[in-house]
Design an enzyme around this catalytic site. Structure first.
Site, PDB file in Angstrom:
ATOM      1  CG  HIS A  57       1.463  -8.201  -2.940  1.00 36.25           C
ATOM      2  ND1 HIS A  57       1.366  -7.340  -4.013  1.00 36.25           N
ATOM      3  CD2 HIS A  57       1.870  -7.438  -1.899  1.00 36.25           C
ATOM      4  CE1 HIS A  57       1.685  -6.111  -3.623  1.00 36.25           C
ATOM      5  NE2 HIS A  57       2.002  -6.152  -2.336  1.00 36.25           N
ATOM      6  CG  ASP A 309       1.642  -6.254   1.524  1.00 37.89           C
ATOM      7  OD1 ASP A 309       2.690  -6.103   0.889  1.00 37.89           O
ATOM      8  OD2 ASP A 309       0.820  -5.336   1.705  1.00 37.89           O
TER       9      ASP A 309
END
Length: 429
Positions: A57, A309
């Site tokens: 991610h 992220d």
């Protein structure tokens, strides 16, 4: 005659004194004291050799854009989204590609060779999509990059959001994304989950949604995502990213929710650095920290993997591309400090993340791709503690990055002259 042998390695599963032989791009043998020659011979000297790190991610279209066009003064998620909206019209393909390639250089140096990046589709120009597809091709020799069509401003909420996401998929984006909690209403969010899962089923694509990235315990789109996963036969192909609202849900509801998620075989992707930074911003004290229920989800048999992220972008001014930093934070915020806990945390940045991304040939067994990292640490527990130097990064049997060991020189009467924190301070067994 092998092409490469890594000798005297410690492996993540606890084996020590192991040699890894490579023929071409594949691992040919993993056993003690391989009695053969190799064109390249590397002595791991009792250090940890692990499969490469995996980040399931990330936001590569935003990385390294910190300060453009201004700083996130409040440090909040909503200001970050607003700031990205200011920057979006100024983005050029050339700048996006340059920043992403620089980040990939950093990733390689950290032994991070597999990345899934969400790509904003809210700007109808889709310059972000064009740029990231070009980056995916450029880095293919050394990084596997998966791309998610991500409607940052909402699938229904953004003007032309539906058409833009479909165009992005037509252009070659790999995965269907979403952000149901950012739609105008809960019902719009529910409808977006259903529509996006239908698209994925029709196109034969995986799903990875930003889901319930909020402190609101009534944000329950993961329930809808799980149900639609079963409805469309997408079990094992769907990821729910963040899931921070589960931190605030009551235990009775969660006791019903987790079995539903398990039935759907949802891949869970918390993002410890970002979640602990951005959540709980409306709290005084007690203050919630916002990471989802990692231990409970793991105990239920769900595949939990951790993402980085963001690195130096509108949402997060820090970051280093180091997945061990992510795991290090996860140990603290999930309060998983036991020996077995730490092993699970290490898996969440390696093998679990590889499963989330559907990677083939990942691992340290005969027949796997010859991809691995040599760390200045004895084992995976010490790797998480120290976040050590990557002494060598190997991709398909080729050394693509090297670093010198980090050794301190002391000038203290009666004390050692050299300190190797990755060797001299290993706990006694």
């Amino acid at each position: 005659m092998f092409d490469l042998i890594i000798r005297n390695a410690n492996l993540p599963d606890g084996r020590t004194g192991v040699d890894i032989a490579v023929e071409g791009t594949k691992i040919a043998a993993v056993e003690p004291q391989i009695g053969a020659l190799a064109r390249t011979d590397i002595d791991a000297t009792g250090r940890l050799v692990t499969p490469p790190f995996v980040d399931p991610h990330f936001h590569m279209d935003a990385t390294l854009s910190l300060g453009l066009p201004r700083m996130n003064v409040s440090g909040t998620l909503l200001e970050g989204i607003s700031l990205w909206g200011e920057l979006r019209p100024l983005l050029t393909k050339e700048a996006l590609v340059e920043r992403a390639l620089r980040y990939c250089d950093l990733a390689v140096s950290q032994g991070l060779l597999f990345i899934r990046s969400h790509v904003d589709t809210s700007d109808p120009r889709l310059v972000t999509v064009e740029a990231m597809i070009e980056v995916r091709e450029k880095v293919k020799p050394y990084i596997d990059l998966q791309l998610v069509a991500f409607p940052q401003d909402g699938y229904y909420r953004a003007e032309n959001g539906v058409a833009s996401l479909n165009r992005a998929l037509d252009m070659g984006i790999d995965i269907v994304g979403g952000i149901p909690h950012f739609e105008r209403t809960m019902d719009d969010g529910r409808a977006s989950v259903e529509a996006l899962c239908r698209i994925a089923a029709d196109r034969g694509l995986p799903v990875d949604m930003h889901c319930d990235e909020t402190d609101d315990p009534m944000s329950r789109h993961i329930e809808t995502l799980s149900a639609q996963t079963v409805r469309f036969g997408l079990q094992g192909r769907v990821a729910g990213s963040h899931l921070t609202s589960m931190h605030s849900m009551d235990n009775y509801y969660v006791s019903k929710l987790i079995p539903l998620m398990a039935e759907a075989k949802i891949n869970v992707i918390p993002n410890p650095l970002i979640n602990i930074m951005l959540q709980g911003r409306h709290d005084s004290y007690p203050k919630r920290r916002g990471m989802t229920r990692v231990r409970e989800l793991m105990d239920a048999g769900l595949n939990v993997s951790f993402g980085h992220d963001c690195v130096m972008d509108p949402w997060y001014s820090m970051g280093s591309g180091d997945m061990l930093e992510v795991g290090h934070m996860a140990i603290h915020v999930a309060q998983m400090a036991g020996l077995e806990d730490k092993k699970k945390i290490f898996d969440a940045i390696t093998v679990n993340s590889a499963k989330t991304m559907g990677l083939e040939g990942y691992g340290l067994e005969k027949g796997c791709n010859a991809d691995f990292v040599i760390l200045q640490a004895a084992d995976r527990l010490e790797a998480l503690r120290l976040k050590p130097t990557r002494l060598g990064v190997i991709r398909r049997g080729k050394v693509i990055a090297r670093s010198m060991p980090r050794i301190a020189e002391l000038s203290l009467d009666g004390r050692p002259e050299l300190i190797d924190s990755g060797r001299d301070y290993v706990p006694l067994s």
